[in-house]
Enzyme design. Structure first.
Site: not given
Ligand code: MG
Length: 305
Positions: A17-18, A209, A211, A242, A251
């Protein structure tokens, strides 16, 4: 020393996803299915499969429905998705998604760029989404984006973050997540924020979450571990970012995080060697070197010595 650290940590793998959402190379459906299988095979127990987003904005997620329909769901594995609005949640419900993330930004500028809504509008919508998701038997993680600073606005007041969390607590989510969307957190800030957060969330699980935009990712993990956090979002290869924050790449890498946890004796259930193999295989497919450090170290070792 290990007395104040948790015995086990849950890795929430977010590469599908990310991780790939901003990548130009479109990952095929077959490759996604293969990756899910291989990551679960490594011992990953929580895996974010997709977001439900407008495919024109994020083409990488265009096959979300087909992907969800074709995953072979294994017992004991949490398959998760990110939902961003009413339509998005409806799509997740149709796919029978069991676990969703619903986030609001603590930065007004980011909120408008990310969702075209003010914080208070986004919060109201998130509340409705959480209620609907819960009544559809989904597990919900409610999260705050840019909780540690914003690439557009700079500092984000901790009070704003705590207010959002306090409001979220009224909807009784299964987990509260703080996202360092702009990669601006530092360990001292982590210490302060988490101590304050704990007063509000009490026994509710907290996830992070993080980074690695400024190289502080694992230092922040270390501080969070000392504060009792046991759920961390990571992305294989250290991919991700993002789409609405310029330069917010990276991440924390699953491989580097699992390596550190393994070295300090914290169980993740993940086979690091198998994970490295998958990472190098995926790196080849994507045709670029990933930011994660551990896979390359091993790679060079086995090739050069
Ligand atoms: Mg992220």
């Amino acid at each position: 020393m290990k007395d104040d650290l948790p015995d086990e940590v849950i890795i929430h793998e977010t590469v599908l996803r990310d991780g790939i959402q901003n990548e130009e190379t479109i990952v095929s459906l077959e490759k996604k299915l293969q990756l899910i299988d291989r990551l679960v095979g490594c011992g990953i127990k929580r895996i974010e499969i997709s977001s439900f987003v407008n495919p024109r904005l994020v083409p990488q997620m265009a096959d979300a429905e087909e992907l969800w329909n074709r995953i072979e769901r294994k017992e004991g594995i949490v398959y998760s998705a990110l939902v961003l609005g009413k339509k998005s949640l409806n799509r997740a419900i149709v796919c029978g998604v069991p676990h969703v993330g619903i986030f609001v930004s603590a930065s007004e500028t980011h909120s408008r760029k990310n969702s075209n809504r003010s914080i208070s509008e986004a919060k109201e919508e998130a509340f409705n989404l959480i209620k609907r998701a819960k009544s559809s038997d989904m597990k919900v993680r409610a999260g705050v984006m840019n909780a540690f600073g914003c690439a557009y606005e700079g500092d984000v007041s901790p009070e704003k973050v705590m207010d959002l969390v306090r409001d979220f607590m009224e909807t009784d989510p299964d987990e509260i997540c703080l996202a360092d969307t702009s990669g601006m957190a530092n360990p001292l800030q982590m210490h302060t924020m988490l101590s304050r957060l704990r007063e509000i969330t009490e026994e509710k699980p907290i996830s992070l979450h993080l980074h690695n935009t400024r190289g502080l990712g694992l230092a922040n993990v270390w501080e969070a571990l000392k504060q009792g956090v046991t759920i961390f979002d990571t992305s294989m290869g250290g991919l991700g970012g993002c789409p609405f924050i310029p330069g917010a790449r990276g991440n924390i890498a699953t491989e580097d995080t699992v390596h550190m946890l393994c070295e300090i004796g914290i169980e993740t259930g993940i086979d690091i060697e198998a994970l490295i193999e998958v990472s190098l295989y995926f790196e080849k497919y994507m045709g670029k070197e990933f930011p994660a450090m551990i896979p390359h170290l091993k790679h060079h070792k086995s090739n050069s010595f």
